[in-house]
Design a protein around this motif. Structure first.
Motif: not given
Lengths: 261, 257, 263
Positions: A184-186, A191, A202-203, A208, A212
């Motif tokens: 989820l951090s990219g 993402l 992920w939001k 993120y 990301f």
């Protein structure tokens, strides 16, 4: 203030005492995620013959991979595992006698090598970026966000490690957090590849903002205003993280002390 | 040793020895001691009745029968060490290596442990090899002492041999600064019994200050003290003096100097 | 009889681990949860990717899910019986606990690698198999008696992990900070989480030979779905044998070094 500098120096010496291993670790943690990403793009575009996925072509993907590397290096650090271990083994008691905050001490000690890496990545990013026409302001801003992300990551870890006051195997929580972060951090995929109906995943987490967000800003995919908005959000997360630590640690300490350490 | 070459570690050799290290545990932190002993029973292939009998004997000698079913981590350091010992002895070794067995133990627990080792040694005639920095361990337990210094044996003999009965250390400060040979000549003692503290190069330079009056140590019999003092006084002027009981610690310190 | 004695020792290790785990019942839940989340994250990654492309390097979505099922159960098998023992391996040497194992009349490696058994991870073996079974049909796996082959390939996957993990752990005899090398293992382990045919040639060659991470699940999944060429079977056997002998030599030299340093 003095002990903070001392802790920083101590952590730095500790990490770099064995230079070869340190280098190994940095290279390993840079090379492998990048290779995995590249493999996916290779499979999708070169073997699969796709031209554009979620609005990104092959060179966009590779660019994302390379730039995200700069920030993947900054995120994380496993000093929250150290905290958990201290609580579990009772070593925490040694620190309680000292007039410093344990949570802060462990963080400063652990983040020392990350600061060095951040410096190297910043210089590298700015110089190479200049060559490719990337704005140095953007890279600096992105690095700032990544560093805030580093604090956030630790805050969450520190709060989760208080579960060690209750259970022997608190590291599972930290492992789970790290697994979620890895996707989820990219750092594995951009993402925006998430389909529309899955974007919320992920939001809802601050993860993120680790990789990301900085990457998107550095690449110029985020406008300055949007970046500032996100930076404001990361400060909100910081405040929330701080409150979360206060709450969980006062709970945990109460329990620790009443059990006689 | 025992007719084996220890570096080859043949199985039969390993059956006859035991190793206990004060700082390293072989027992499981999260399990009661009995469960760990059960594993050792299987490893050493000890028939169950014999195992039970030995466990009973050892636990009684060490007074830990009621703790056998307690998790190791809930035991005190002393009790834990006793459990380690039981674990090490359950296969009735002929030779027991103990590495700092009393490290970190309080005086009472260390005393009990020593009593047990003495008793086990008397009953079973097993050889106990003890490495320790604790002089009490050595004075109370060992019939033969080897002192090593950077890999070389510098003493081999009894603990008593190091501190002979009736021997003491005489400490004297003189106005003059005689050499060992001069002192040996005056007192008639062997030069090896005389020790000048700090006979370094700066002392030889002969600066005119307090350093000139370094203490001199004589190792001699109690009965000789007066006679020797008289001999010294014929030639030199004594500033002050004292008599020290030589503990093993002192002796070894002296050996290292 | 030696084998009987070893079996008896192993039995007691299992019993003791059972007792130990019963003390930490929460651990049971957290360990399970950790792996479920991990499986979830890996499945999610491919779900996201397959939302954008229909086929990836010849693998359809159900085939990748089948691959992941095999991967999870092979990994859980390793976790159950070996994971923690390897975690503690460096402590064993650095803190000198190996000294004690060396005085025991059984092979020190047997004791070192049988001490911790993670009984709760058996659940994860079942979970992985569940996923494989779920997607066997759409992935085109014939099933029937071939499920027996699954068992064999899982064992090969576990053996690969043991040999690789050992080769990465053994450096503790030479360097104080071997955790850096151990961490490198986990970095490389990432290569096992994707089918080998997705990789560019150089990496693919690497994970089929010098660092055979593809044997953990990629090769098993491919063998089960499509069968392998004879040269590929020979490669698996040859590489594993080579690793076995390499490890044996490293262990012997390392041990000699350890003994001359500590005595």
């Amino acid at each position: 203030m003095n002990w903070r500098l001392a802790a920083l120096r101590n952590g730095f010496q500790d990490a770099t005492a064995y230079r070869l291993e340190f280098l190994f670790e940095v290279l390993g943690s840079a090379f492998v995620p990048a290779a995995i990403q590249w493999v996916l793009w290779y499979a999708m575009f070169k073997i699969g013959g796709a031209h554009e996925i979620a609005g990104m072509n092959y060179s966009d993907m590779v660019q994302y991979t390379l730039v995200s590397l700069l920030f993947t290096q900054i995120r994380g650090g496993d000093h929250d595992f150290e905290l958990q271990e201290m609580i579990r083994t009772g070593q925490l008691s040694n620190y309680l006698l000292r007039p410093v905050s344990v949570v802060e001490f462990v963080y400063i000690r652990g983040m020392a090598p990350k600061l060095l890496i951040a410096g190297v990545c910043l210089t590298l990013g700015m110089s190479v970026g200049l060559f490719f026409g990337m704005s140095p302001v953007r890279i600096m801003g992105a690095m700032l966000m990544a560093l805030i992300g580093n604090v956030l990551h630790y805050q969450i870890g520190a709060a989760l490690s208080t579960t060690a006051f209750l259970w022997e195997e608190a590291y599972s929580f930290l492992m789970v957090k790290n697994m979620l972060v890895s996707l989820l951090s990219g750092e594995l995929i951009p993402l925006n590849l998430f389909p529309k109906n899955m974007q919320w995943m992920w939001k809802i987490t601050p993860f993120y903002l680790y990789v990301f967000g900085p990457t998107q800003y550095a690449l110029g995919h985020w406008t300055h205003t949007y970046f500032l908005e996100q930076l404001a959000w990361s400060c909100v997360w910081l405040a929330a993280g701080w409150a979360f630590i206060k709450f969980t640690w006062s709970l945990g300490m109460g329990r620790y002390l009443s059990h006689g350490g | 040793m025992l007719g084996f070459d220890p570096f080859q570690r043949p199985i039969e050799f390993r059956r006859k020895i035991a190793l206990v290290m004060g700082q390293k545990a072989q027992l499981w932190w999260d399990l009661p001691a009995v469960d760990a002993f059960d594993l050792l029973r299987a490893i050493y292939d000890i028939p169950t009745p014999i195992y039970k009998e030995r466990l009973h004997t050892l636990a009684t000698l060490l007074d830990v029968t009621k703790h056998l079913n307690t998790q190791i981590r809930r035991l005190s350091l002393g009790e834990r060490m006793k459990m380690e010992l039981i674990g090490a002895l359950i296969h009735w070794p002929n030779v027991i290596f103990l590495d700092e067995p009393t490290i970190g133990l309080d005086i009472l627990a260390a005393h009990k442990l020593r009593e047990f080792l003495k008793e086990f040694n008397r009953l079973e005639k097993a050889t106990i090899i003890l490495t320790s920095h604790n002089m009490e361990d050595i004075e109370k337990l060992c019939s033969r002492v080897l002192i090593m210094r950077t890999g070389e044996i510098i003493y081999d003999g009894t603990a008593n041999g190091l501190t002979e009965k009736g021997e003491c250390r005489l400490r004297v400060r003189l106005m003059q600064s005689p050499t060992v040979d001069e002192l040996a000549h005056v007192t008639g003692l062997a030069p090896s019994a005389i020790f000048l503290q700090n006979k370094g190069p700066e002392a030889a330079a002969g600066d005119d200050d307090e350093d000139d009056h370094k203490p001199i140590f004589f190792t001699l019999k109690y009965d000789n003290i007066v006679a020797i003092l008289q001999k010294i006084m014929t030639t030199y002027t004594i500033i002050n003096m004292g008599i020290e009981e030589p503990s093993l610690e002192n002796v070894i310190q002296r050996l290292f100097q | 009889m030696k084998l009987v004695q070893y079996a008896r020792i192993y039995g007691i290790q299992v019993k003791n681990n059972w007792v130990r785990e019963a003390v930490y019942r929460v651990n049971f839940l957290t360990a399970m949860a950790t792996d479920v989340i991990w499986i979830g994250v890996e499945l999610l990654l491919f779900t996201v990717i397959y939302a954008n492309v229909p086929v990836l390097a010849g693998w359809t979505k159900p085939q990748v899910y089948f691959f992941l099922g095999i991967f999870f159960s092979s990994d859980a098998l390793f976790t159950t019986f070996f994971q923690r023992n390897f975690w503690n391996f460096s402590d064993l040497v650095n803190k000198g606990e190996l000294d004690i194992l060396l005085t025991k009349p059984v092979h020190p490696l047997f004791l070192a690698l049988s001490r911790w058994i993670n009984i709760t991870a058996i659940f994860n073996i079942a979970l992985g198999l569940g996923i494989a079974i779920q997607f066997a049909n759409p992935a085109g796996f014939a099933g029937g008696w071939k499920w027996l082959l699954v068992a064999a390939w899982l064992l090969i996957g576990m053996t690969t992990q043991i040999l690789l993990r050992f080769a990465f752990s053994i450096w503790v005899f030479w360097t104080e900070r071997s955790w850096a090398i151990s961490r490198l293992y986990y970095q490389f382990f990432q290569f096992a989480t994707k089918p080998d045919t997705m990789y560019p040639k150089a990496i693919r060659y690497l994970i089929l030979t010098a660092l055979p991470f593809a044997f953990i699940s990629s090769i098993p999944a491919r063998a089960l779905l499509h069968g392998l060429k004879w040269s590929e079977y020979a490669n698996v056997g040859g590489v594993l044998l080579a690793f076995f002998f390499l490890n044996a030599i490293l262990w012997q030299t390392g041990l000699r070094r350890y003994q001359s340093a500590s005595s």
